[in-house]
Design a protein around this motif. Structure first.
Motif, PDB file in Angstrom:
ATOM      1  N   LEU A 155      34.585  45.356  39.605  1.00 53.65           N
ATOM      2  CA  LEU A 155      33.566  44.415  39.157  1.00 53.65           C
ATOM      3  C   LEU A 155      32.195  45.086  39.129  1.00 53.65           C
ATOM      4  O   LEU A 155      31.964  46.081  39.811  1.00 53.65           O
ATOM      5  N   THR A 156      31.280  44.517  38.351  1.00 52.48           N
ATOM      6  CA  THR A 156      29.884  44.899  38.472  1.00 52.48           C
ATOM      7  C   THR A 156      29.308  44.195  39.700  1.00 52.48           C
ATOM      8  O   THR A 156      29.938  43.292  40.271  1.00 52.48           O
ATOM      9  N   LYS A 157      28.136  44.605  40.125  1.00 53.32           N
ATOM     10  CA  LYS A 157      27.518  43.976  41.298  1.00 53.32           C
ATOM     11  C   LYS A 157      27.298  42.484  41.075  1.00 53.32           C
ATOM     12  O   LYS A 157      27.549  41.665  41.970  1.00 53.32           O
ATOM     13  N   LEU A 162      28.779  36.873  42.154  1.00 57.72           N
ATOM     14  CA  LEU A 162      29.175  35.582  41.595  1.00 57.72           C
ATOM     15  C   LEU A 162      30.565  35.194  42.088  1.00 57.72           C
ATOM     16  O   LEU A 162      30.798  34.067  42.544  1.00 57.72           O
ATOM     17  N   GLY A 163      31.504  36.143  42.028  1.00 59.64           N
ATOM     18  CA  GLY A 163      32.864  35.873  42.468  1.00 59.64           C
ATOM     19  C   GLY A 163      32.943  35.546  43.949  1.00 59.64           C
ATOM     20  O   GLY A 163      33.690  34.652  44.364  1.00 59.64           O
ATOM     21  N   ASN A 193      21.655  31.458  28.988  1.00 58.32           N
ATOM     22  CA  ASN A 193      22.989  31.949  28.648  1.00 58.32           C
ATOM     23  C   ASN A 193      23.481  33.042  29.593  1.00 58.32           C
ATOM     24  O   ASN A 193      24.663  33.394  29.575  1.00 58.32           O
ATOM     25  N   THR A 194      22.592  33.589  30.422  1.00 60.98           N
ATOM     26  CA  THR A 194      22.953  34.706  31.288  1.00 60.98           C
ATOM     27  C   THR A 194      24.090  34.341  32.230  1.00 60.98           C
ATOM     28  O   THR A 194      25.056  35.105  32.389  1.00 60.98           O
ATOM     29  N   LEU A 195      23.994  33.179  32.859  1.00 60.28           N
ATOM     30  CA  LEU A 195      25.045  32.767  33.793  1.00 60.28           C
ATOM     31  C   LEU A 195      26.346  32.531  33.047  1.00 60.28           C
ATOM     32  O   LEU A 195      27.417  32.930  33.530  1.00 60.28           O
ATOM     33  N   ASN A 196      26.276  31.896  31.875  1.00 58.75           N
ATOM     34  CA  ASN A 196      27.490  31.652  31.097  1.00 58.75           C
ATOM     35  C   ASN A 196      28.206  32.956  30.747  1.00 58.75           C
ATOM     36  O   ASN A 196      29.431  33.044  30.821  1.00 58.75           O
ATOM     37  N   VAL A 197      27.437  33.963  30.354  1.00 59.11           N
ATOM     38  CA  VAL A 197      28.012  35.261  29.987  1.00 59.11           C
ATOM     39  C   VAL A 197      28.708  35.896  31.185  1.00 59.11           C
ATOM     40  O   VAL A 197      29.825  36.410  31.075  1.00 59.11           O
ATOM     41  N   ARG A 201      32.714  36.828  31.810  1.00 59.82           N
ATOM     42  CA  ARG A 201      33.186  38.156  32.205  1.00 59.82           C
ATOM     43  C   ARG A 201      34.037  38.086  33.470  1.00 59.82           C
ATOM     44  O   ARG A 201      35.055  38.769  33.592  1.00 59.82           O
ATOM     45  N   LEU A 202      33.618  37.233  34.411  1.00 61.30           N
ATOM     46  CA  LEU A 202      34.371  37.092  35.653  1.00 61.30           C
ATOM     47  C   LEU A 202      35.734  36.459  35.386  1.00 61.30           C
ATOM     48  O   LEU A 202      36.738  36.864  35.982  1.00 61.30           O
TER      49      LEU A 202
END
Length: 231
Positions: A155-157, A162-163, A193-197, A201-202
């Motif tokens: 994962l990215t940081k 978020l996960g 839209n940042t959180l949605n993106v 991805r998650l």
């Protein structure tokens, strides 16, 4: 299958490396857009990066710093620059190793195998690091590895933060404001839209490890992660 991202603008060398690396049961992808290496990294989500220094537009030192902001996956520089300064500068900018050109393909493979084994395999320090364990899912907080059903993905940081929040509070709903304030320093300057993106991805990462989860959008509130029982 572990994924290797190759960043090399010499196409003949890149082709040789890709073919050789994939002969050892890795998936290897060479960047095609040297202006957007960061985006290619996010899309491919590699376990290890082989990075040249002499690249179009920005050099490898720049991209090494950018990648290190996203992930702690191993980065091995491959370069014809043989000065002591370049080698020290590469390590200082986030690289784990430095291989001089011309190099032996056997040496490159030995380095790749070693870093993969120490980071993700038998010698990985996963057991001693902080982890969130929910059902059949594990999220390692230092190595940024999501694990489920004997599958792993890096994962990215931001994805890991978020996960970890969604797993820790599952199945409770976390508001958009809470997620934004915890993961981004000032949510007032983050686009809607940042959180949605990042949620999208998650979700894809959970799919890659065959995890039986749903990240549900709760209208007017936020998101929650629901873990399904494996039949």
């Amino acid at each position: 299958m572990y994924r290797i991202l190759l960043v090399e603008d010499d196409q003949s060398l890149a082709t040789l490396l890709v073919e050789h690396i994939e002969g050892y049961n890795y998936k290897c992808h060479n960047c095609s857009d040297f202006d957007n290496i960061e985006e290619e990294f996010k899309r491919f989500s590699p376990h290890l990066v082989l990075l040249d220094i002499n690249l179009p537009k920005y050099d490898g030192f720049y991209w090494c710093r950018k990648i290190r902001q996203l992930s702690i996956c191993p980065i091995i520089i491959i370069s014809a620059r043989n000065g002591e300064f370049e080698q020290v500068f590469g390590i200082q900018n986030g690289a784990d190793d430095y291989i001089l050109k011309p190099f032996s393909l056997d040496v490159v493979m030995a380095k790749i195998n070693g870093y993969i084994r120490r980071t993700y395999g038998d010698y990985a320090p996963n057991r001693s690091e902080r982890a969130i364990h929910r059902g059949h899912i594990k999220l390692y907080l230092e190595s940024l590895i999501l694990e489920s059903n004997q599958h792993q993905v890096t994962l990215t940081k931001k994805e890991a933060m978020l996960g970890s929040m969604l797993l820790e509070y599952s199945p409770k709903v976390l508001s958009r404001e809470t997620l934004l304030s915890k993961i981004w320093d000032d949510e007032n300057f983050v686009e809607d839209n940042t959180l949605n993106v990042n949620i999208a991805r998650l979700r894809k990462k959970f799919e890659e490890v065959k995890a039986s989860v749903d990240i549900e959008a709760v209208r007017g509130l936020g998101y929650r992660l629901v873990i399904k029982e494996i039949e």
